[in-house]
Scaffold this active site. Structure first.
Site, short mmCIF file in Angstrom:
data_model
loop_
_atom_site.label_atom_id
_atom_site.label_comp_id
_atom_site.label_asym_id
_atom_site.label_seq_id
_atom_site.Cartn_x
_atom_site.Cartn_y
_atom_site.Cartn_z
N LYS A 193 -27.72 -0.33 28.54
CA LYS A 193 -27.60 0.55 27.38
C LYS A 193 -27.18 -0.22 26.12
CE LYS A 193 -27.69 4.91 29.75
NZ LYS A 193 -27.04 6.10 30.26
N ARG A 202 -26.01 3.73 38.57
CA ARG A 202 -27.46 3.86 38.37
C ARG A 202 -27.92 2.66 37.54
NH1 ARG A 202 -30.59 5.74 34.26
NH2 ARG A 202 -32.49 6.91 34.79
N1 PMM Z 1 -29.13 7.81 31.54
C1 PMM Z 1 -30.47 7.82 31.36
C2 PMM Z 1 -31.30 8.57 32.20
N2 PMM Z 1 -30.79 9.27 33.22
N3 PMM Z 1 -28.94 9.98 34.48
C3 PMM Z 1 -27.62 10.01 34.69
N4 PMM Z 1 -27.11 10.72 35.70
N5 PMM Z 1 -26.76 9.34 33.88
C4 PMM Z 1 -27.19 8.60 32.81
O1 PMM Z 1 -26.36 8.03 32.08
C5 PMM Z 1 -28.59 8.54 32.55
C6 PMM Z 1 -29.44 9.27 33.43
C7 PMM Z 1 -31.07 7.04 30.23
O2 PMM Z 1 -31.31 5.72 30.63
P1 PMM Z 1 -32.76 5.16 31.15
O3 PMM Z 1 -33.72 5.29 29.99
O4 PMM Z 1 -32.47 3.76 31.51
O5 PMM Z 1 -33.25 5.94 32.31
#
Ligand code: PMM
Length: 266
Positions: free
Chosen positions: A204, A244
């Site tokens: 991020k 994640r």
């Molecule tokens: N961040 C993203 C997408 N999904 N789900 C959860 N539970 N927590 C998060 O912080 C989160 C998520 C955005 O990041 P990406 O574009 O790398 O998927």
């Protein structure tokens, strides 16, 4: 939890896994590297992202989920739509990763209650297009904790079992870099609520900003995996249930060191 974004526009891996076979191969590679769950998403939630229609989201994720579930992979679906969640569960997903914490779709709670799957309730204040305007807190840790407690109460009132619930501070969602650092530093206050906690800082932008201080510009997402692994070990130390991440191996490695160190403490 390994991230599989089947989207053209996610900030770090957008467009890479739109092809079904590429997506499946990448997911299987992540499981072979140690991922316990693959989180499949068909809608980007990066700041400023435009929404896609439910049928497009379903078409992007369902075949990939079915193929992975068939191979015994535990799959979560990253969606805030009940219709997409229901289709994904039908295809074999056993976790719904709802970045809106049940706020975006009033039908989500009944899908979760009736199917018995896990529900990741992330702290969220509004859709991506305008969420950064909502990044105002008196005390970000106390406010996020209280708002997550409200979402848990809503889930329980809707007939969801406590054992189905996972909470997540929502790093980067209606949060400034300072807010993200505060939540990271005080993650133990969320684990103290007694629900499993997911922490998702992978690649991020607040990490890119920190790492770019020496370089004079933000470090791009591809150079943020070591920093992400550092956030993983801090999250484990704070008692997180999961992290994640995009790059599995670096988090697998820090986890191995952290677990062995913890065992040696006793
Ligand atoms: N961040 C993203 C997408 N999904 N789900 C959860 N539970 N927590 C998060 O912080 C989160 C998520 C955005 O990041 P990406 O574009 O790398 O998927």
């Amino acid at each position: 939890m390994g991230i599989l974004n089947v989207t053209p526009d996610s900030f770090s891996d957008g467009g890479k896994y739109l092809d079904r076979e590429d997506a499946i191969a990448h997911a299987l590679r992540m499981t072979s590297e140690g991922a316990d769950i693959i989180d499949v998403g068909g809608e980007s939630t990066r700041p400023g992202a435009e929404r896609v229609d439910a049928p497009v989201e379903i078409e992007r994720v369902v075949d990939v989920i079915a193929a992975l579930a068939e191979r015994g992979v535990t799959v979560s679906v990253d969606t805030m739509r009940a219709q997409v969640a229901a289709a994904a569960i039908e295809a074999g997903a056993t976790i719904v990763n709802d970045v809106s914490g049940g706020l975006a779709d009033p039908d989500m709670a009944s899908v979760i209650a009736s199917t018995g799957v896990k529900w990741i309730l992330m702290h969220w204040r509004g859709h991506s297009a305008d969420m950064q305007k909502l990044a105002r807190y008196d005390d970000v840790v106390a406010d996020v904790k209280a708002e997550l407690e409200d979402r848990v109460e809503y889930a329980l009132d809707s007939g969801v079992d406590a054992g189905q619930i996972v909470i997540d501070p929502g790093i980067g969602f209606a949060k400034t870099a300072e807010h993200n650092w505060a939540l990271s530093a005080h993650l133990d206050q969320l684990t103290a609520l007694g629900y499993p906690v997911l922490f998702a800082a992978s690649r991020k932008s607040y990490l890119g900003r920190l790492l770019g201080e020496l370089e004079g510009r933000d470090r791009p997402p591809s150079g943020r995996d070591t920093a992400t692994a550092a956030t993983s070990v801090l999250a484990f130390e704070a008692g997180a249930w999961g992290v994640r991440v995009h790059d599995i191996q670096s988090t697998y490695d820090v986890r191995a060191v952290w677990e062995r160190t913890r065992a040696a403490r006793n």
